[in-house]
Design a protein around this motif. Structure first.
Motif, PDB file in Angstrom:
ATOM      1  N   LEU A  10       0.820  -1.215   0.000  1.00  0.00           N
ATOM      2  CA  LEU A  10       0.000   0.000   0.000  1.00  0.00           C
ATOM      3  C   LEU A  10       0.850   1.260   0.000  1.00  0.00           C
ATOM      4  O   LEU A  10       0.426   2.306  -0.473  1.00  0.00           O
ATOM      5  CB  LEU A  10      -0.921   0.023   1.218  1.00  0.00           C
ATOM      6  N   GLY A  11       2.035   1.146   0.573  1.00  0.00           N
ATOM      7  CA  GLY A  11       2.915   2.304   0.644  1.00  0.00           C
ATOM      8  C   GLY A  11       2.418   3.369   1.597  1.00  0.00           C
ATOM      9  O   GLY A  11       2.730   4.543   1.436  1.00  0.00           O
ATOM     10  N   THR A  12       1.638   2.968   2.594  1.00  0.00           N
ATOM     11  CA  THR A  12       1.110   3.943   3.553  1.00  0.00           C
ATOM     12  C   THR A  12       2.159   4.290   4.596  1.00  0.00           C
ATOM     13  O   THR A  12       3.093   3.540   4.842  1.00  0.00           O
ATOM     14  CB  THR A  12      -0.127   3.397   4.277  1.00  0.00           C
ATOM     15  N   ASP A  13       1.976   5.428   5.204  1.00  0.00           N
ATOM     16  CA  ASP A  13       2.849   5.846   6.298  1.00  0.00           C
ATOM     17  C   ASP A  13       2.386   5.111   7.552  1.00  0.00           C
ATOM     18  O   ASP A  13       1.332   5.403   8.108  1.00  0.00           O
ATOM     19  CB  ASP A  13       2.758   7.358   6.487  1.00  0.00           C
ATOM     20  N   ILE A  14       3.174   4.166   7.993  1.00  0.00           N
ATOM     21  CA  ILE A  14       2.794   3.302   9.104  1.00  0.00           C
ATOM     22  C   ILE A  14       2.642   4.099  10.391  1.00  0.00           C
ATOM     23  O   ILE A  14       1.724   3.865  11.170  1.00  0.00           O
ATOM     24  CB  ILE A  14       3.814   2.160   9.262  1.00  0.00           C
ATOM     25  N   ALA A  15       3.523   5.036  10.618  1.00  0.00           N
ATOM     26  CA  ALA A  15       3.471   5.826  11.848  1.00  0.00           C
ATOM     27  C   ALA A  15       2.179   6.638  11.931  1.00  0.00           C
ATOM     28  O   ALA A  15       1.567   6.740  12.993  1.00  0.00           O
ATOM     29  CB  ALA A  15       4.679   6.746  11.937  1.00  0.00           C
ATOM     30  N   LYS A  16       1.746   7.208  10.813  1.00  0.00           N
ATOM     31  CA  LYS A  16       0.532   8.024  10.808  1.00  0.00           C
ATOM     32  C   LYS A  16      -0.739   7.181  10.854  1.00  0.00           C
ATOM     33  O   LYS A  16      -1.772   7.642  11.328  1.00  0.00           O
ATOM     34  CB  LYS A  16       0.493   8.915   9.566  1.00  0.00           C
ATOM     35  N   ASN A  17      -0.663   5.959  10.346  1.00  0.00           N
ATOM     36  CA  ASN A  17      -1.852   5.107  10.255  1.00  0.00           C
ATOM     37  C   ASN A  17      -1.838   3.957  11.251  1.00  0.00           C
ATOM     38  O   ASN A  17      -2.527   2.956  11.056  1.00  0.00           O
ATOM     39  CB  ASN A  17      -1.978   4.562   8.827  1.00  0.00           C
ATOM     40  N   ALA A  18      -1.082   4.084  12.322  1.00  0.00           N
ATOM     41  CA  ALA A  18      -0.946   2.995  13.291  1.00  0.00           C
ATOM     42  C   ALA A  18      -2.279   2.636  13.943  1.00  0.00           C
ATOM     43  O   ALA A  18      -2.589   1.451  14.121  1.00  0.00           O
ATOM     44  CB  ALA A  18       0.080   3.349  14.351  1.00  0.00           C
ATOM     45  N   LYS A  19      -3.077   3.624  14.285  1.00  0.00           N
ATOM     46  CA  LYS A  19      -4.364   3.354  14.926  1.00  0.00           C
ATOM     47  C   LYS A  19      -5.285   2.601  13.960  1.00  0.00           C
ATOM     48  O   LYS A  19      -5.941   1.632  14.348  1.00  0.00           O
ATOM     49  CB  LYS A  19      -5.017   4.654  15.382  1.00  0.00           C
ATOM     50  N   PHE A  20      -5.319   3.043  12.716  1.00  0.00           N
ATOM     51  CA  PHE A  20      -6.125   2.366  11.700  1.00  0.00           C
ATOM     52  C   PHE A  20      -5.647   0.922  11.520  1.00  0.00           C
ATOM     53  O   PHE A  20      -6.453  -0.010  11.501  1.00  0.00           O
ATOM     54  CB  PHE A  20      -6.042   3.130  10.373  1.00  0.00           C
ATOM     55  N   LEU A  21      -4.342   0.728  11.401  1.00  0.00           N
ATOM     56  CA  LEU A  21      -3.795  -0.615  11.210  1.00  0.00           C
ATOM     57  C   LEU A  21      -4.065  -1.504  12.423  1.00  0.00           C
ATOM     58  O   LEU A  21      -4.354  -2.695  12.277  1.00  0.00           O
ATOM     59  CB  LEU A  21      -2.303  -0.541  10.915  1.00  0.00           C
TER      60      LEU A  21
END
Length: 119
Positions: A10-21
């Motif tokens: 996905l190439g998402t920013d893991i740090a910014k999307n941690a709650k979603f993940l």
């Protein structure tokens, strides 16, 4: 490991999307439990008198531990994210102490297999 590859794809920013993940991981684990329970109650299982004595709490703990294990083996990818930390915190809660003890041999055996994998 699939989840790790999906996240990388996905190439998402893991740090910014941690709650979603983290929410996605919880949903995946709950769905897995539901799917197992559903399959154990279908017509074929009933006709063959199949029994599934699966505790939801056990599945949730083992699933969380599995995700934590995979993510903690990739510190270069998840070092800026709270994702592994939040999973580790959830595993360390007092209510999970019995699960740690109950599944320590299962986890130990599983970790031997994981260390042989290159992902």
């Amino acid at each position: 490991m699939k989840m790790h590859h999906y996240i990388m794809g996905l190439g998402t920013d893991i740090a910014k999307n941690a709650k979603f993940l983290n929410n996605v991981i919880k949903q995946v684990i709950r769905y897995t439990y539901t799917a197992i329970r559903h399959k154990s109650c279908n017509k074929v299982a009933r006709d063959s008198r199949g029994v599934c004595n699966l505790q939801k709490r056990s599945v949730l703990w083992l699933g969380t531990h599995a995700f934590y294990t995979v993510f903690s083996r990739k510190p270069d990818v998840y070092h800026d994210s709270i994702l592994p930390t939040s999973l580790q915190f959830e595993l360390s809660l007092r209510r999970n102490k019995s699960m740690r003890y109950r599944f320590k041999d299962v986890v130990k055996g599983g970790l031997k297999g994981v260390s042989a994998l290159d992902f």
